[in-house]
Design a protein around this motif. Structure first.
Motif, PDB file in Angstrom:
ATOM      1  N   UNK A   1     -22.699  41.770  28.703  1.00 35.70           N
ATOM      2  CA  UNK A   1     -22.796  40.317  28.568  1.00 35.70           C
ATOM      3  C   UNK A   1     -23.500  39.951  27.260  1.00 35.70           C
ATOM      4  N   UNK A   2     -23.095  38.814  26.714  1.00 33.27           N
ATOM      5  CA  UNK A   2     -23.710  38.226  25.528  1.00 33.27           C
ATOM      6  C   UNK A   2     -24.131  36.810  25.892  1.00 33.27           C
ATOM      7  N   UNK A   3     -25.327  36.432  25.478  1.00 34.92           N
ATOM      8  CA  UNK A   3     -25.852  35.100  25.779  1.00 34.92           C
ATOM      9  C   UNK A   3     -26.092  34.352  24.467  1.00 34.92           C
ATOM     10  N   UNK A   4     -25.698  33.091  24.446  1.00 31.46           N
ATOM     11  CA  UNK A   4     -25.745  32.313  23.203  1.00 31.46           C
ATOM     12  C   UNK A   4     -26.137  30.871  23.499  1.00 31.46           C
ATOM     13  N   UNK A   5     -26.980  30.329  22.622  1.00 32.73           N
ATOM     14  CA  UNK A   5     -27.397  28.934  22.727  1.00 32.73           C
ATOM     15  C   UNK A   5     -26.906  28.150  21.523  1.00 32.73           C
ATOM     16  N   UNK A   6     -26.149  27.096  21.786  1.00 30.91           N
ATOM     17  CA  UNK A   6     -25.900  26.051  20.803  1.00 30.91           C
ATOM     18  C   UNK A   6     -26.795  24.895  21.239  1.00 30.91           C
ATOM     19  N   UNK A   7     -27.876  24.692  20.502  1.00 26.78           N
ATOM     20  CA  UNK A   7     -28.881  23.712  20.937  1.00 26.78           C
ATOM     21  C   UNK A   7     -28.289  22.321  21.120  1.00 26.78           C
ATOM     22  N   UNK A   8     -27.282  21.991  20.321  1.00 25.18           N
ATOM     23  CA  UNK A   8     -26.680  20.653  20.406  1.00 25.18           C
ATOM     24  C   UNK A   8     -25.954  20.430  21.725  1.00 25.18           C
ATOM     25  N   UNK A   9     -25.643  21.501  22.443  1.00 25.37           N
ATOM     26  CA  UNK A   9     -25.006  21.380  23.760  1.00 25.37           C
ATOM     27  C   UNK A   9     -26.026  21.278  24.897  1.00 25.37           C
ATOM     28  N   UNK A  10     -27.307  21.463  24.573  1.00 25.68           N
ATOM     29  CA  UNK A  10     -28.374  21.437  25.578  1.00 25.68           C
ATOM     30  C   UNK A  10     -28.120  22.457  26.690  1.00 25.68           C
ATOM     31  N   UNK A  11     -27.507  23.593  26.332  1.00 24.21           N
ATOM     32  CA  UNK A  11     -27.259  24.600  27.362  1.00 24.21           C
ATOM     33  C   UNK A  11     -27.305  26.004  26.779  1.00 24.21           C
ATOM     34  N   UNK A  12     -27.209  26.985  27.672  1.00 17.93           N
ATOM     35  CA  UNK A  12     -27.073  28.395  27.299  1.00 17.93           C
ATOM     36  C   UNK A  12     -25.852  28.944  28.008  1.00 17.93           C
TER      37      UNK A  12
END
Length: 300
Positions: free
Chosen positions: A173-184
């Motif tokens: 698994x790979x986990x990624x945050x796009x802060x502008x989406x307010x999610x992970x």
């Protein structure tokens, strides 16, 4: 749970980010983004060394280069630079540029943000729009895979603020945050090819902007929130919030496990926009009762 939060000596920043624990040197490396500064906290000495990266405006991440002592991949504007630093001197220098992304005029206000090596040593890093007034408005960012001997691979486009990255090698698994989406998001990850697919949101917050991220040996992730005083410990499989680690300042930027037993959570913060002390300090959290995983150097 009883945990303890303490500031590291001499590790104050404007925008602290990108903590990387180096097992070999027993040191925590990190950056102070907007003043192009590199930091190294020496665990044995309990002392922090800092260096200005000469000729650069930004230093957005720092990842040691495998097999090359004193060499680091550092995000400088939209370039991945190879930087020489002995970890003590007050200055550091760019030796060469390994990669450059988004060279066009329409990306002038973009810069690289968070970066980290996957379990095979590939460097992952992404870009963001860097005008503070409209930082959440434009989605000109992209996420890339920089693999030695291969062309730059685009992982994801339509990114607002490319941010936290971590991997679970056992579960692919790979986990990624796009802060502008307010999610992970969680992705299926092919360790042989470096390809991420099938994104699924596992953490979302209505008001707290997610930032950097790390993982422990049990597979739980730790999400720093830039607007929330908090690092959330989350089970990505169930989306359950297992723990809220509260800090004495608002802008919490990233986290990494380190220390001789990998059981200390190091956490960076920011004092952007005149946040009051202890904003901008780098903290250590002890007493969590968990261990992290060794971080990977990059092959570049």
């Amino acid at each position: 749970m009883s945990y303890k939060i303490e500031a590291l000596p001499g590790a104050g920043t404007l925008i602290g980010e990108g903590p990387h624990w180096d097992v070999e040197t027993q040191s925590l490396y990190m950056v102070d983004i907007d003043v192009a500064r590199l930091l190294r906290y020496d665990y044995k000495e309990n002392k922090t060394y800092t260096a200005v990266l000469e000729g650069e405006q930004y230093a957005s991440f720092i990842v040691p280069v495998e097999g090359e002592s004193g060499k680091f991949a550092v995000g400088c504007d939209r370039r991945v630079a190879i930087v020489a630093w002995d970890g003590v001197s007050p200055t550091a220098k760019v030796e060469r540029v390994a990669y450059e992304v988004q060279p066009g005029e329409e990306f002038t206000l973009n810069r690289l943000n968070d970066g980290k090596a996957d379990p095979r040593g590939r460097l992952f890093a992404g870009t963001m729009y860097n005008d503070q007034k409209d930082i959440l408005k434009y989605r000109k960012g992209e996420l890339y895979n920089f693999e030695k001997g291969k062309p730059i691979a685009l992982i994801k486009s339509d990114v607002g603020i490319s941010n936290g990255l971590t991997w679970n090698e056992k579960k692919s698994k790979f986990y990624f945050i796009d802060s502008a989406d307010f999610d992970a998001k969680e992705y299926d990850y092919n360790l042989d090819t470096g390809v991420a697919s099938n994104p699924r949101v596992f953490f979302k917050h209505a008001t707290h902007l997610p930032d950097g991220m790390t993982i422990d040996a049990d597979g739980n992730v730790y999400i720093a929130t830039f607007t929330g005083h908090t690092v959330y410990k989350v089970n990505p499989s169930t989306s359950e919030i297992l723990l809220e680690i509260k800090f004495p300042c608002k802008q919490i930027t990233s986290a990494a496990f380190g220390g001789p037993n990998l059981d200390i959570l190091y956490v960076t913060s920011s004092r952007l926009n005149d946040q009051p002390a202890p904003a901008g300090e780098t903290f250590k959290v002890t007493g969590l009762g968990v261990k992290g995983l060794p971080m990977t150097k990059t092959r570049i």
